[in-house]
Design an enzyme around this catalytic site. Structure first.
Site, PDB file in Angstrom:
ATOM      1  N   LYS A  77      -6.690 -29.651 -22.345  1.00 21.24           N
ATOM      2  CA  LYS A  77      -7.847 -28.797 -22.049  1.00 21.24           C
ATOM      3  C   LYS A  77      -8.496 -29.233 -20.736  1.00 21.24           C
ATOM      4  O   LYS A  77      -8.536 -30.437 -20.440  1.00 21.24           O
ATOM      5  CB  LYS A  77      -8.828 -28.932 -23.227  1.00 21.24           C
ATOM      6  CG  LYS A  77     -10.072 -28.073 -23.150  1.00 21.24           C
ATOM      7  CD  LYS A  77     -10.887 -28.234 -24.445  1.00 21.24           C
ATOM      8  CE  LYS A  77     -12.163 -27.440 -24.444  1.00 21.24           C
ATOM      9  NZ  LYS A  77     -12.911 -27.591 -25.715  1.00 21.24           N
ATOM     10  N   SER A 152     -14.063 -23.415 -28.384  1.00 22.92           N
ATOM     11  CA  SER A 152     -13.949 -23.335 -26.946  1.00 22.92           C
ATOM     12  C   SER A 152     -12.557 -23.660 -26.393  1.00 22.92           C
ATOM     13  O   SER A 152     -12.262 -23.317 -25.253  1.00 22.92           O
ATOM     14  CB  SER A 152     -14.953 -24.310 -26.310  1.00 22.92           C
ATOM     15  OG  SER A 152     -14.648 -25.644 -26.651  1.00 22.92           O
ATOM     16  N   SER A 176     -14.371 -26.505 -32.069  1.00 24.59           N
ATOM     17  CA  SER A 176     -13.578 -25.936 -30.971  1.00 24.59           C
ATOM     18  C   SER A 176     -12.079 -26.179 -31.020  1.00 24.59           C
ATOM     19  O   SER A 176     -11.353 -25.602 -30.218  1.00 24.59           O
ATOM     20  CB  SER A 176     -14.104 -26.445 -29.637  1.00 24.59           C
ATOM     21  OG  SER A 176     -15.231 -25.708 -29.290  1.00 24.59           O
TER      22      SER A 176
HETATM   23  N1  GLN Z   1     -18.693 -22.981 -31.165  1.00 22.87           N
HETATM   24  C1  GLN Z   1     -19.293 -24.265 -31.033  1.00 22.87           C
HETATM   25  C2  GLN Z   1     -20.286 -24.269 -29.904  1.00 22.87           C
HETATM   26  O1  GLN Z   1     -20.349 -23.297 -29.235  1.00 22.87           O
HETATM   27  C3  GLN Z   1     -18.240 -25.309 -30.882  1.00 22.87           C
HETATM   28  C4  GLN Z   1     -18.059 -25.900 -29.530  1.00 22.87           C
HETATM   29  C5  GLN Z   1     -17.127 -27.079 -29.489  1.00 22.87           C
HETATM   30  O2  GLN Z   1     -16.665 -27.554 -30.515  1.00 22.87           O
HETATM   31  N2  GLN Z   1     -16.901 -27.579 -28.293  1.00 22.87           N
HETATM   32  O3  GLN Z   1     -20.979 -25.189 -29.689  1.00 22.87           O
END
Ligand code: GLN
Length: 481
Positions: A77, A152, A176
């Site tokens: 990532k 994400s 995420s």
């Molecule tokens: N959807 C969650 C957020 O927006 C998860 C983000 C993550 O795990 N990086 O914070």
């Protein structure tokens, strides 16, 4: 023609193929060109992959033993630092920024002879659930290109889903890795907080962030976890409790009986798709029939999870992201002779996207003197209660099973208009990050709308062995085809 099923099979193939790594690299590079429209990658390291594959093929020719990830093609990532490679967190503010050091995760991958094929698209600074908050544009779900990949780590998920690499790394602060894995029909593991070093992982919320792994088989994910785990002088939050893979024969592991809790009010929640509710409930019944001890328990704190998560993570983010000022890192706005504060403001206004700005402002607000006790302290107290509750749960049960997400992947553009709705959909994933326990999403089901969805399994801290064993058993015995 090259085809990949598991790292073990790939290594068997390499034993009989002198230029096997080069064949694999060639295959993936071509496939990536054909699938560029999915927008899963922000950059592909074409030339260096070809070079590295040649080197590894030569190593085998010389009779050198295979390292654990010899020739394994991995995507990372775009929040994980790889020396002399660009890292941008999908943000304009880091445009053109190049890592000056390797993250510990990358260092370990390279030591075990993995081939890093490229960096993956994601939501800006890992904030989001749809991969639509990216300066590179959104990622398409390869199963239905009108649908989001999840976020994400959407790019890392699609890279595995579409067969553009063998395994990939994402980061999981509130789901995420597990949520895009659920939307894409693959495996996504978030290890225990403190299992994998965060050194060189661009911080979103430091007491929640953890590098996670996407793959198509439990064995592959377990092997990568083994390579990445372990104490690190550069990250004092990493534990030296070792992770050892369970060597018991697979059939024995699949026969083991477990005590598993299902959360009743999570399944009764108003946001859950009825089909997801039914399939997870049925799974509980089938597990009972198969001789496991299944209990439906009530989790009183369920409705506090999302608020506590968003108060604490935005607070941490507002502090972590203060370092991006356009002076030390990345892009500068073109303002002439501005006074310092105006200069910072111009850089941050131009560099950050809407969602990141929203979270910095929320975080600054909950930490402000007048509201600190009402929000930040309260959320910390909830986190403490959750930890206590979790200790109790794992005294009685080996695992907890929940859905990963209340719905399947939605249409592109559908959720982004409503941030609150998007936040609330994190209801099942943020618990593991608030308490630091390991959690995994495994692809068990297919919805009548054609999209896949998973079951989420959680175990006690540092018990990834049981987590992986239960996942293997569930995939072998309960996967709908
Ligand atoms: N959807 C969650 C957020 O927006 C998860 C983000 C993550 O795990 N990086 O914070």
């Amino acid at each position: 023609m090259f085809s990949f099923t598991s790292i073990e099979n790939y290594h068997n193939f390499l034993a009989n193929t002198s230029n096997g790594c080069s064949l694999a690299v060639d295959y993936y590079l071509k496939k990536n060109i054909d699938h560029k429209y999915l927008n899963a990658f922000t950059e592909i390291y074409t030339d260096e992959c070809i070079e590295r594959a040649k080197l590894l093929d030569a190593k085998r020719k010389n009779g050198e033993p295979l390292n654990k990830l010899h020739g394994v093609i991995i995507a990372i990532k775009d929040v994980i630092c790889y020396k002399n490679h660009k890292v941008t967190a999908a943000s304009a503010i880091l445009e053109g920024f190049t890592s000056v050091y390797n993250s510990t995760a990358v260092e370990k991958l390279l030591q075990e002879d993995a081939i890093i094929i490229g960096s993956c698209n994601c939501d800006e600074f890992a904030m989001g659930s749809t991969n639509e908050n990216s300066v590179y544009g959104n990622v398409l779900n390869a199963l239905d290109e009108t649908k989001v990949a999840g976020g994400s780590s959407g790019g890392s998920a699609v890279a595995v889903q579409a067969g553009l690499c063998m395994v990939s790394l994402g980061s999981d602060t509130g789901g995420s890795v597990r949520q895009p894995a659920d939307f894409c029909g693959i495996i996504g593991l978030k290890p225990t907080y403190g299992r994998i070093s965060r050194y060189g992982l661009i911080a979103y919320a430091s007491s929640f962030d953890q590098i996670g792994i996407f793959g198509n088989s439990i064995d592959d994910v377990g092997l990568v976890l083994k390579v990445l785990s372990g104490a690190d002088d550069y990250d004092s939050t990493v534990s030296d409790i070792t992770f050892t893979l369970d060597d018991a024969p697979k059939t024995d592991k699949e026969q083991k009986k477990y005590r598993i809790a299902f959360i009743k009010n999570a399944l009764d929640h108003s946001s859950i798709d009825p089909e997801i509710k039914k399939r997870i409930t049925d799974l509980g019944n089938e597990l009972t029939k198969a001789g496991h001890t299944i209990s439906m328990i009530k989790f009183d704190l369920l409705d506090y999870l999302v608020p506590a998560y968003y108060v604490l993570t935005t607070a941490e983010a507002s502090s972590n992201l203060s370092r991006y000022d356009g002076i030390r890192y990345g892009k500068r706005a073109s303002v002439d002779n501005a006074e310092l504060t105006k200069f910072y403001t111009a850089n941050r206004t131009a560099g950050f996207g809407k969602e990141v700005k929203r979270r910095i402002m929320l975080g600054t607000f909950v930490l402000s003197a007048g509201y600190y006790d009402a929000y930040y302290s309260k959320a910390q107290q909830i986190r403490q209660l959750l930890v206590k509750k979790t200790v109790d749960i794992f005294q009685q049960y080996d695992a907890v099973i929940m859905p990963t997400v209340p719905s399947t992947a939605h249409e592109i553009g559908e959720m982004i208009k409503d941030p609150i709705k998007m936040y609330l959909a994190d209801i099942y994933t943020v618990y593991a990050n608030l308490t630091g326990i390991p959690a995994i999403s495994i692809p068990l089901f297919k919805h009548s709308n054609g999209m896949p969805f998973g079951a989420q399994i959680m175990t006690n801290r540092y018990n990834e062995v049981t987590l992986l064993d239960i996942s293997r058993m569930l995939l072998a015995q309960f996967k709908e085809h």
